[in-house]
Design an enzyme around this catalytic site. Structure first.
Site, PDB file in Angstrom:
ATOM      1  N   ARG A 108      13.614  -4.772   7.808  1.00 50.27           N
ATOM      2  CA  ARG A 108      14.462  -4.641   6.612  1.00 50.27           C
ATOM      3  C   ARG A 108      15.895  -4.471   7.100  1.00 50.27           C
ATOM      4  O   ARG A 108      16.205  -3.536   7.854  1.00 50.27           O
ATOM      5  CB  ARG A 108      14.042  -3.436   5.758  1.00 50.27           C
ATOM      6  CG  ARG A 108      15.043  -3.139   4.644  1.00 50.27           C
ATOM      7  CD  ARG A 108      14.559  -2.126   3.637  1.00 50.27           C
ATOM      8  NE  ARG A 108      13.607  -2.719   2.724  1.00 50.27           N
ATOM      9  CZ  ARG A 108      13.292  -2.221   1.530  1.00 50.27           C
ATOM     10  NH1 ARG A 108      13.874  -1.118   1.098  1.00 50.27           N
ATOM     11  NH2 ARG A 108      12.406  -2.816   0.762  1.00 50.27           N
ATOM     12  N   HIS A 135      13.776 -11.132  -1.026  1.00 48.86           N
ATOM     13  CA  HIS A 135      12.768 -10.060  -0.912  1.00 48.86           C
ATOM     14  C   HIS A 135      11.397 -10.669  -1.222  1.00 48.86           C
ATOM     15  O   HIS A 135      10.766 -10.348  -2.230  1.00 48.86           O
ATOM     16  CB  HIS A 135      13.117  -8.946  -1.897  1.00 48.86           C
ATOM     17  CG  HIS A 135      12.432  -7.640  -1.621  1.00 48.86           C
ATOM     18  ND1 HIS A 135      11.578  -7.436  -0.554  1.00 48.86           N
ATOM     19  CD2 HIS A 135      12.484  -6.451  -2.291  1.00 48.86           C
ATOM     20  CE1 HIS A 135      11.136  -6.191  -0.586  1.00 48.86           C
ATOM     21  NE2 HIS A 135      11.659  -5.582  -1.617  1.00 48.86           N
ATOM     22  N   GLN A 138       8.147  -8.510  -2.122  1.00 47.42           N
ATOM     23  CA  GLN A 138       8.141  -7.949  -3.476  1.00 47.42           C
ATOM     24  C   GLN A 138       7.599  -8.962  -4.478  1.00 47.42           C
ATOM     25  O   GLN A 138       6.828  -8.623  -5.385  1.00 47.42           O
ATOM     26  CB  GLN A 138       9.572  -7.549  -3.867  1.00 47.42           C
ATOM     27  CG  GLN A 138       9.693  -7.025  -5.278  1.00 47.42           C
ATOM     28  CD  GLN A 138       9.002  -5.682  -5.455  1.00 47.42           C
ATOM     29  OE1 GLN A 138       9.242  -4.755  -4.700  1.00 47.42           O
ATOM     30  NE2 GLN A 138       8.111  -5.573  -6.440  1.00 47.42           N
ATOM     31  N   ASP A 226      16.299  -4.971 -12.613  1.00 52.04           N
ATOM     32  CA  ASP A 226      16.423  -4.340 -11.296  1.00 52.04           C
ATOM     33  C   ASP A 226      17.683  -3.488 -11.318  1.00 52.04           C
ATOM     34  O   ASP A 226      18.547  -3.656 -12.189  1.00 52.04           O
ATOM     35  CB  ASP A 226      16.498  -5.418 -10.199  1.00 52.04           C
ATOM     36  CG  ASP A 226      16.311  -4.852  -8.795  1.00 52.04           C
ATOM     37  OD1 ASP A 226      16.006  -3.640  -8.663  1.00 52.04           O
ATOM     38  OD2 ASP A 226      16.479  -5.610  -7.816  1.00 52.04           O
ATOM     39  N   CYS A 265      11.052  -3.669  -9.751  1.00 50.17           N
ATOM     40  CA  CYS A 265      10.522  -3.450  -8.397  1.00 50.17           C
ATOM     41  C   CYS A 265      10.699  -2.019  -7.923  1.00 50.17           C
ATOM     42  O   CYS A 265      10.070  -1.619  -6.944  1.00 50.17           O
ATOM     43  CB  CYS A 265      11.167  -4.434  -7.422  1.00 50.17           C
ATOM     44  SG  CYS A 265      12.930  -4.147  -7.146  1.00 50.17           S
ATOM     45  N   ARG A 293       2.192  -3.851  -4.097  1.00 49.09           N
ATOM     46  CA  ARG A 293       2.872  -4.093  -2.829  1.00 49.09           C
ATOM     47  C   ARG A 293       1.858  -3.990  -1.682  1.00 49.09           C
ATOM     48  O   ARG A 293       1.873  -4.782  -0.743  1.00 49.09           O
ATOM     49  CB  ARG A 293       4.015  -3.080  -2.608  1.00 49.09           C
ATOM     50  CG  ARG A 293       5.186  -3.211  -3.561  1.00 49.09           C
ATOM     51  CD  ARG A 293       5.935  -4.515  -3.386  1.00 49.09           C
ATOM     52  NE  ARG A 293       6.372  -4.764  -2.025  1.00 49.09           N
ATOM     53  CZ  ARG A 293       7.489  -4.266  -1.477  1.00 49.09           C
ATOM     54  NH1 ARG A 293       8.284  -3.505  -2.191  1.00 49.09           N
ATOM     55  NH2 ARG A 293       7.830  -4.549  -0.225  1.00 49.09           N
TER      56      ARG A 293
HETATM   57  N1   CP Z   1      10.927  -2.357  -4.161  1.00 52.30           N
HETATM   58  C1   CP Z   1      11.151  -1.953  -2.906  1.00 52.30           C
HETATM   59  O1   CP Z   1      11.382  -2.759  -1.983  1.00 52.30           O
HETATM   60  O2   CP Z   1      11.045  -0.599  -2.753  1.00 52.30           O
HETATM   61  P1   CP Z   1      11.549   0.218  -1.486  1.00 52.30           P
HETATM   62  O3   CP Z   1      13.047  -0.002  -1.361  1.00 52.30           O
HETATM   63  O4   CP Z   1      11.214   1.652  -1.800  1.00 52.30           O
HETATM   64  O5   CP Z   1      10.835  -0.288  -0.268  1.00 52.30           O
END
Ligand code: CP
Length: 308
Positions: A108, A135, A138, A226, A265, A293
């Site tokens: 990430r 992403h 997700q 979001d 998300c 997830r």
């Molecule tokens: N939706 C998502 O990626 O959550 P986090 O940032 O908590 O990993």
């Protein structure tokens, strides 16, 4: 060929359909089991995933680690700041070193070029766990949630309200691969990536951009919101003002089909991009989405290891 998962198109529509079917089957098979008990077939027995975070995470971090446990493998989690990566060691060297220790790498990071650089130099699969551009993990979970709730993807009308961000880019990419339409309600200056839109249209998806929120939501099967201010973004107050007409409230939900679902998300900011009445209301499936997830990523992991 090493299979990387940097964007949904690395897998393609058929593989994503296989991931969704696999996730549904595996989720059903372990219903009611303790969460840390491995699946009966332990398909990733002995495999180790390195998980590197340059940015905060709750869902991605816990769901990937639990995914590896349930598949019979394990994970090593590190914040980039505690690695030499955070002191300037190159992504290329990190990729080659980690490839000698682990079986896959999840990253990430801000710059999408970082995951591409990691993939270029790693000899094991690399998974994008969020970049500024996309992403994809997700969105596999989102598609799984939509299908689980009885909605077929081809022909689906999905409306996005708010910032044209990385999550939306991956939704648009999914639309082209899985043949659904995306109606984007966002202010001028916040459109999603043009490249993703162009490829989705070439794939047969209808992607439309609306400056009027109600027009975007009209007749939708799915409403998605979001956070307006993504991790590490500056200029919050001006952006919040620009976004305020796109808040998902009960009136905007009322523009969608009566059985429309609400997705987010997470993390959410109640009272900003969505009202509590919607996100905590009967059409919201946010916690199924969060749970998925885990199930979706198990199938992504199986795909990168050539099992799907
Ligand atoms: N939706 C998502 O990626 O959550 P986090 O940032 O908590 O990993």
């Amino acid at each position: 060929m090493t299979r990387h998962f940097l964007n949904l198109s690395d897998a393609g529509g058929d593989a994503i359909a296989a991931m969704l079917a696999d996730a549904i089957d595996r989720k059903a098979l372990r219903k009611g089991w303790p969460k840390g008990k491995p699946d009966a077939d332990r398909p990733l027995d002995g495999h180790v995933l390195a998980m590197i975070f340059e940015k905060s995470s709750t869902r991605t971090r816990f769901s990937f680690e639990m995914a590896m446990r349930q598949l019979g493998g394990s994970a090593i989690v590190a914040d980039a700041g505690s690695m030499q990566l955070g002191r300037g060691e190159t992504v290329a060297d990190t990729a080659q070193v980690l490839s000698r220790y682990v079986d896959a790498i999840m990253l990430r990071t801000d710059g999408h070029d970082n995951v591409e650089e990691m993939a270029r130099h790693a000899s094991v699969p690399v998974i994008n766990a969020l970049t500024d551009l996309s992403h994809p993990c997700q969105i596999v979970a989102d598609l799984l949630t939509i299908v689980e709730h009885g909605k077929a993807l081809p022909g689906l009308q999905l409306a996005w309200l708010g910032d044209g961000n990385n999550v939306l880019n991956s939704i648009v990419e999914a639309a082209g691969l899985m043949q659904f339409d995306v109606r984007i309600g966002c202010p001028e200056g916040y459109d999603p990536d043009e490249g993703f839109i162009g490829r989705a249209r070439q794939g047969g998806a209808k992607i439309s951009i609306h400056r009027d929120a109600a027009e975007a939501a009209a007749g939708a099967d799915i409403i998605v919101a979001d956070t307006w201010i993504s991790m590490g973004q500056e200029g919050g107050e001006a952006k919040m003002a620009d976004m305020s007409p796109y808040q998902v409230d009960a009136a905007l939900m009322g523009q969608a089909k009566p059985d429309a679902l609400f997705l987010h998300c997470l993390p959410a900011h109640r009272g900003e991009e969505v009202t509590p009445a919607v996100i905590d209301g009967p059409q919201s499936v946010i916690f199924d989405e969060a749970e998925n997830r885990l199930h979706a990523q198990k199938s992504i992991l199986r795909w990168v290891f050539g099992q799907l």
